[in-house]
Design an enzyme around this catalytic site. Structure first.
Site, PDB file in Angstrom:
ATOM      1  N   SER A   1      75.409  49.138  22.278  1.00  0.00           N
ATOM      2  CA  SER A   1      74.758  50.219  21.542  1.00  0.00           C
ATOM      3  C   SER A   1      75.146  50.067  20.080  1.00  0.00           C
ATOM      4  O   SER A   1      76.169  49.431  19.768  1.00  0.00           O
ATOM      5  CB  SER A   1      75.283  51.563  22.066  1.00  0.00           C
ATOM      6  OG  SER A   1      74.959  52.614  21.173  1.00  0.00           O
TER       7      SER A   1
ATOM      8  N   TYR B   1      81.841  57.570  25.100  1.00  0.00           N
ATOM      9  CA  TYR B   1      80.748  56.585  24.976  1.00  0.00           C
ATOM     10  C   TYR B   1      81.049  55.590  23.855  1.00  0.00           C
ATOM     11  O   TYR B   1      80.931  54.377  24.031  1.00  0.00           O
ATOM     12  CB  TYR B   1      79.446  57.340  24.701  1.00  0.00           C
ATOM     13  CG  TYR B   1      78.196  56.500  24.698  1.00  0.00           C
ATOM     14  CD1 TYR B   1      77.501  56.248  25.874  1.00  0.00           C
ATOM     15  CD2 TYR B   1      77.688  55.965  23.517  1.00  0.00           C
ATOM     16  CE1 TYR B   1      76.330  55.485  25.871  1.00  0.00           C
ATOM     17  CE2 TYR B   1      76.523  55.208  23.503  1.00  0.00           C
ATOM     18  CZ  TYR B   1      75.849  54.977  24.685  1.00  0.00           C
ATOM     19  OH  TYR B   1      74.693  54.226  24.669  1.00  0.00           O
TER      20      TYR B   1
HETATM   21  P1  NAD Z   1      68.799  55.502  31.678  1.00  0.00           P
HETATM   22  O1  NAD Z   1      69.515  56.764  31.969  1.00  0.00           O
HETATM   23  O2  NAD Z   1      67.319  55.515  31.521  1.00  0.00           O
HETATM   24  O3  NAD Z   1      69.155  54.405  32.781  1.00  0.00           O
HETATM   25  C1  NAD Z   1      70.452  54.265  33.269  1.00  0.00           C
HETATM   26  C2  NAD Z   1      70.401  53.468  34.544  1.00  0.00           C
HETATM   27  O4  NAD Z   1      71.735  53.389  35.073  1.00  0.00           O
HETATM   28  C3  NAD Z   1      69.545  54.108  35.635  1.00  0.00           C
HETATM   29  O5  NAD Z   1      68.913  53.080  36.373  1.00  0.00           O
HETATM   30  C4  NAD Z   1      70.591  54.813  36.516  1.00  0.00           C
HETATM   31  O6  NAD Z   1      70.174  54.994  37.854  1.00  0.00           O
HETATM   32  C5  NAD Z   1      71.712  53.817  36.440  1.00  0.00           C
HETATM   33  N1  NAD Z   1      73.037  54.362  36.777  1.00  0.00           N
HETATM   34  C6  NAD Z   1      73.649  55.461  36.262  1.00  0.00           C
HETATM   35  N2  NAD Z   1      74.843  55.629  36.850  1.00  0.00           N
HETATM   36  C7  NAD Z   1      74.993  54.615  37.733  1.00  0.00           C
HETATM   37  C8  NAD Z   1      76.015  54.246  38.634  1.00  0.00           C
HETATM   38  N3  NAD Z   1      77.130  54.959  38.758  1.00  0.00           N
HETATM   39  N4  NAD Z   1      75.848  53.138  39.397  1.00  0.00           N
HETATM   40  C9  NAD Z   1      74.701  52.399  39.301  1.00  0.00           C
HETATM   41  N5  NAD Z   1      73.699  52.714  38.454  1.00  0.00           N
HETATM   42  C10 NAD Z   1      73.839  53.813  37.704  1.00  0.00           C
HETATM   43  O7  NAD Z   1      69.513  54.915  30.360  1.00  0.00           O
HETATM   44  P2  NAD Z   1      69.049  53.889  29.222  1.00  0.00           P
HETATM   45  O8  NAD Z   1      68.811  54.654  27.987  1.00  0.00           O
HETATM   46  O9  NAD Z   1      68.008  52.972  29.725  1.00  0.00           O
HETATM   47  O10 NAD Z   1      70.421  53.121  28.986  1.00  0.00           O
HETATM   48  C11 NAD Z   1      70.682  51.827  29.487  1.00  0.00           C
HETATM   49  C12 NAD Z   1      71.805  51.221  28.665  1.00  0.00           C
HETATM   50  O11 NAD Z   1      71.405  51.148  27.307  1.00  0.00           O
HETATM   51  C13 NAD Z   1      73.096  52.034  28.688  1.00  0.00           C
HETATM   52  O12 NAD Z   1      74.223  51.166  28.739  1.00  0.00           O
HETATM   53  C14 NAD Z   1      73.067  52.758  27.363  1.00  0.00           C
HETATM   54  O13 NAD Z   1      74.348  53.098  26.899  1.00  0.00           O
HETATM   55  C15 NAD Z   1      72.403  51.722  26.503  1.00  0.00           C
HETATM   56  N6  NAD Z   1      71.796  52.245  25.278  1.00  0.00           N
HETATM   57  C16 NAD Z   1      70.794  53.163  25.349  1.00  0.00           C
HETATM   58  C17 NAD Z   1      70.256  53.629  24.150  1.00  0.00           C
HETATM   59  C18 NAD Z   1      69.162  54.630  24.118  1.00  0.00           C
HETATM   60  O14 NAD Z   1      68.872  55.155  23.035  1.00  0.00           O
HETATM   61  N7  NAD Z   1      68.523  54.936  25.228  1.00  0.00           N
HETATM   62  C19 NAD Z   1      70.747  53.171  22.927  1.00  0.00           C
HETATM   63  C20 NAD Z   1      71.760  52.241  22.919  1.00  0.00           C
HETATM   64  C21 NAD Z   1      72.284  51.786  24.094  1.00  0.00           C
END
Ligand code: NAD
Length: 259
Positions: free
Chosen positions: A141, A154
């Site tokens: 991130s 986080y």
């Molecule tokens: P999201 O909530 O849409 O998806 C998260 C996924 O993780 C889902 O498939 C969920 O079922 C799964 N998950 C959650 N807990 C779990 C567990 N205990 N075991 C197995 N699976 C589990 O989130 P996202 O926004 O797509 O984020 C994905 C990654 O990208 C994360 O690491 C997040 O920190 C990172 N990220 C997101 C953003 C953003 O703005 N959305 C920005 C930077 C980084």
């Protein structure tokens, strides 16, 4: 072309699903992972399999559990015949001032956002070494590079991912295995949608103000990064052409960390 196998953790929604779709569309067999409604996940899996013509499996391992991570890697290797590309994408968020941040939430975030990536690298590296090829892509991130208030666990976990990425890259460098971190700015996924009300509460502002004045305030492009943009970068890093990119912490944040 050679069929490659990719495991994408946390790929039942958001960025992980986008990366899985992109890799499947480009000839990868896929192990999906994540939590959620079983029927909905099966529909997603079957749809991706039909659209891509690749093998797409799903494993609902809860990656907060230590033993589940190595089991997921082992199942991928057994059922898909190897593991070439490991995408450590799983992540959760919790927003609160540090004085009120529940220690159990801290532990859960560290276990899912950081320790699961360590455990997956640990389990996947021996097979990658023996097959002479590996790509590890950690979805970190912008918070691996800079902080924001109220996201202590986080931000700490994502800074930790940056350190893990560099360490794995050095250890695996001569084995044709790369390890890189992708650092997105804000992408409008369920993870971000869920934190809008909490951030509004923590800061005492409206949800519209959260989007304009908090989420996109630091993102000079003034738009969300798209899932497709992140998936395209992951796809490039997964390929042969990215063989000399390793240990890199790569922002894809609309200029956020250029400040
Ligand atoms: P999201 O909530 O849409 O998806 C998260 C996924 O993780 C889902 O498939 C969920 O079922 C799964 N998950 C959650 N807990 C779990 C567990 N205990 N075991 C197995 N699976 C589990 O989130 P996202 O926004 O797509 O984020 C994905 C990654 O990208 C994360 O690491 C997040 O920190 C990172 N990220 C997101 C953003 C953003 O703005 N959305 C920005 C930077 C980084």
């Amino acid at each position: 072309m050679t069929v490659r196998v990719a495991l994408v953790t946390g790929s039942t929604s958001g960025i992980g699903l986008g990366i899985a779709e992109r890799l499947a569309a480009n000839g990868f067999d896929i192990m999906l992972n994540g939590l959620g409604d079983a029927a909905q996940i099966e529909a997603t899996r079957a749809d991706l399999e039909v659209r891509s013509g690749r093998r797409v499996l799903f494993d609902g391992a809860d990656l907060s559990k230590t033993e589940a991570v190595a089991e997921l890697v082992a199942r991928t290797e057994t059922e898909l015949g190897g593991l070439d590309v490991l995408v450590n994408n799983v992540g959760i968020q919790f927003v609160s001032p540090i004085e009120e941040f529940p220690p159990e939430r801290w532990n859960l975030i560290l276990s899912i956002n950081l320790t699961a990536a360590f455990l997956a690298c640990r389990a996947a590296l021996p097979g990658m070494r023996s097959r002479g090829f590996g790509r590890i892509i950690n979805v970190a991130s912008a918070h691996a590079l800079v902080a924001s208030p109220f996201k202590s666990a986080y931000v700490a976990a994502k800074h930790g991912i940056a350190g893990l990425t560099k360490t794995v890259a050095l250890e695996a460098a001569t084995a044709n295995i790369t390890c890189n971190a992708i650092c997105p700015g804000y992408v409008l996924t369920p993870l971000v949608e869920k934190q809008i009300p909490d951030t509004a509460k923590a800061r005492g502002i409206t949800e519209e103000e959260v989007i304009r004045d908090v989420l996109l305030a630091a993102q000079p492009t003034k738009r969300f990064v798209t899932v497709e943009e992140v998936a395209a970068l992951a796809h490039f890093l997964a390929g042969e052409d990215a063989g000399s990119i390793t240990g890199a912490i790569i922002p894809i944040d609309g200029g956020w960390t250029a400040h």
